[in-house]
Design a protein around this motif. Structure first.
Motif, mmCIF file in Angstrom:
data_model
loop_
_atom_site.group_PDB
_atom_site.id
_atom_site.type_symbol
_atom_site.label_atom_id
_atom_site.label_comp_id
_atom_site.label_asym_id
_atom_site.label_seq_id
_atom_site.Cartn_x
_atom_site.Cartn_y
_atom_site.Cartn_z
ATOM 1 N N LEU A 11 -74.440 -30.220 28.460
ATOM 2 C CA LEU A 11 -75.420 -29.256 27.959
ATOM 3 C C LEU A 11 -76.133 -28.481 29.067
ATOM 4 O O LEU A 11 -76.497 -27.334 28.886
ATOM 5 C CB LEU A 11 -76.464 -29.973 27.088
ATOM 6 N N LYS A 12 -76.359 -29.147 30.206
ATOM 7 C CA LYS A 12 -77.079 -28.498 31.316
ATOM 8 C C LYS A 12 -76.144 -28.294 32.501
ATOM 9 O O LYS A 12 -76.578 -28.330 33.660
ATOM 10 C CB LYS A 12 -78.271 -29.364 31.750
ATOM 11 N N HIS A 13 -74.867 -28.091 32.220
ATOM 12 C CA HIS A 13 -73.859 -28.062 33.274
ATOM 13 C C HIS A 13 -74.170 -27.065 34.378
ATOM 14 O O HIS A 13 -74.065 -27.375 35.572
ATOM 15 C CB HIS A 13 -72.475 -27.780 32.681
ATOM 16 N N ALA A 14 -74.603 -25.861 33.994
ATOM 17 C CA ALA A 14 -74.824 -24.787 34.973
ATOM 18 C C ALA A 14 -75.904 -25.173 35.988
ATOM 19 O O ALA A 14 -75.821 -24.814 37.161
ATOM 20 C CB ALA A 14 -75.208 -23.497 34.254
ATOM 21 N N THR A 15 -76.910 -25.907 35.543
ATOM 22 C CA THR A 15 -77.980 -26.313 36.458
ATOM 23 C C THR A 15 -77.622 -27.587 37.217
ATOM 24 O O THR A 15 -77.961 -27.727 38.396
ATOM 25 C CB THR A 15 -79.288 -26.581 35.663
ATOM 26 N N LEU A 16 -76.965 -28.529 36.531
ATOM 27 C CA LEU A 16 -76.701 -29.830 37.159
ATOM 28 C C LEU A 16 -75.560 -29.775 38.173
ATOM 29 O O LEU A 16 -75.618 -30.432 39.216
ATOM 30 C CB LEU A 16 -76.381 -30.887 36.085
ATOM 31 N N GLN A 17 -74.539 -28.992 37.861
ATOM 32 C CA GLN A 17 -73.346 -28.987 38.713
ATOM 33 C C GLN A 17 -73.660 -28.674 40.189
ATOM 34 O O GLN A 17 -73.187 -29.393 41.073
ATOM 35 C CB GLN A 17 -72.283 -28.024 38.152
ATOM 36 N N PRO A 18 -74.483 -27.640 40.480
ATOM 37 C CA PRO A 18 -74.797 -27.360 41.890
ATOM 38 C C PRO A 18 -75.531 -28.517 42.578
ATOM 39 O O PRO A 18 -75.338 -28.756 43.764
ATOM 40 C CB PRO A 18 -75.698 -26.122 41.825
ATOM 41 N N ILE A 19 -76.371 -29.228 41.830
ATOM 42 C CA ILE A 19 -77.093 -30.372 42.417
ATOM 43 C C ILE A 19 -76.100 -31.489 42.725
ATOM 44 O O ILE A 19 -76.110 -32.074 43.814
ATOM 45 C CB ILE A 19 -78.212 -30.868 41.456
ATOM 46 N N VAL A 20 -75.205 -31.766 41.773
ATOM 47 C CA VAL A 20 -74.184 -32.803 41.986
ATOM 48 C C VAL A 20 -73.322 -32.450 43.199
ATOM 49 O O VAL A 20 -73.054 -33.303 44.054
ATOM 50 C CB VAL A 20 -73.298 -32.979 40.723
ATOM 51 N N GLU A 21 -72.931 -31.191 43.307
ATOM 52 C CA GLU A 21 -72.073 -30.758 44.428
ATOM 53 C C GLU A 21 -72.806 -30.846 45.756
ATOM 54 O O GLU A 21 -72.214 -31.255 46.766
ATOM 55 C CB GLU A 21 -71.553 -29.329 44.195
ATOM 56 N N ALA A 22 -74.095 -30.480 45.768
ATOM 57 C CA ALA A 22 -74.876 -30.573 47.011
ATOM 58 C C ALA A 22 -74.981 -32.031 47.460
ATOM 59 O O ALA A 22 -74.841 -32.346 48.647
ATOM 60 C CB ALA A 22 -76.264 -29.971 46.805
ATOM 61 N N PHE A 23 -75.204 -32.937 46.504
ATOM 62 C CA PHE A 23 -75.251 -34.370 46.821
ATOM 63 C C PHE A 23 -73.894 -34.820 47.365
ATOM 64 O O PHE A 23 -73.818 -35.550 48.342
ATOM 65 C CB PHE A 23 -75.601 -35.186 45.564
#
Ligand code: PRT
Ligand code: MG
Length: 212
Positions: A194-206
């Motif tokens: 549901l929040k893919h657009a916001t979460l994905q960049p955070i996951v990738e940065a981690f």
């Protein structure tokens, strides 16, 4: 709003550089402020401070979108409702079997007698001794496991070891490594969609900051 669940202490400290890599800077330290909800430089991101063993529960139920939890904690929780996309390689230690100095563990295990095992990590201990074909009586403790073999509550403990100083100070010795432990990023399964657009960049940065 994106909510990230962290425990204070080593996980909070070791997650700070990963948060920074994702452009997230907490506005205060949980140790200093005693607040359980902490804002960040991003108005759409907040941190919640929970017990280490409660992180998977908050994320599973969607009370937090993301969290950081030790593999030890995730095994005990079971991992339902959680993605575990990144091994963060932080808060590293080893899950070990330890005994009193002088206790003949090798013989005790061979004899086929029942081993009395005290631990906070009952799931991990159960799986480990079952795989070895060792019968054991598990005694659940919530802390100070090192005491159990000293006062005759158990033959061995299963606990996390980092420097080994705690074992040594209590005249205990590690006799077997069960697994190496590090912390993982966990993500609520529904939020990931549901929040893919916001979460994905955070996951990738981690992922990048953790080295892979
Ligand atoms: O402390 P609290 O009861 O609030 O909760 P917690 O112990 O679950 O949290 P915390 O913050 O202490 O640990 C969070 C996570 O850090 C754990 O889930 C592990 O994945 C990881 N970690 C890494 C450790 C250690 N190293 C560690 N050394 N967790 C605990 N320890 C303890 C260990 O249990 C033993 O009592 O430290 C002691 C041994 O340390 P040494 O250095 O003497 O060997
Ligand atoms: Mg602790």
């Amino acid at each position: 709003m994106i909510t990230i669940a962290l425990s204070k202490g080593r996980i909070f400290e070791e997650t700070l550089p990963l948060l920074a890599a994702a452009g997230i800077v907490p506005s205060e330290s949980p140790e200093a402020s005693r607040k359980l909800i902490i804002g960040t430089n991003r108005p759409d991101v907040q941190l919640i401070i929970v017990r280490a063993s409660d992180v998977p529960t908050y994320v599973q139920h969607g009370a937090a979108d993301l969290g950081v939890a030790g593999k030890d904690v995730l095994i005990e929780h079971g991992g339902d409702g959680l993605y575990q996309p990144v091994d963060l390689n932080i808060a590293k230690c080893r899950m070990m079997v330890a005994t009193r100095v002088g206790f003949d563990y090798a013989t005790a295990v061979q004899r086929g007698a029942r081993l009395r095992v005290a631990t906070k990590y009952v799931q991990t201990a159960r799986l480990h001794f079952a795989a070895k074909g060792v019968h054991c009586d598990l005694i659940k403790l919530y802390g100070s496991m090192e005491l159990a073999p000293l006062v005759g509550l158990a033959d061995v403990i299963v606990d996390l070891v980092s420097t080994g100083n705690t074992l040594t100070a209590n005249h205990l010795v590690a006799v077997e490594e069960i697994m190496t432990i590090s912390s993982r990023l966990v993500v609520n399964e529904a939020a990931m969609k549901l929040k893919h657009a916001t979460l994905q960049p955070i996951v990738e940065a981690f992922r990048q900051a953790a080295g892979g």
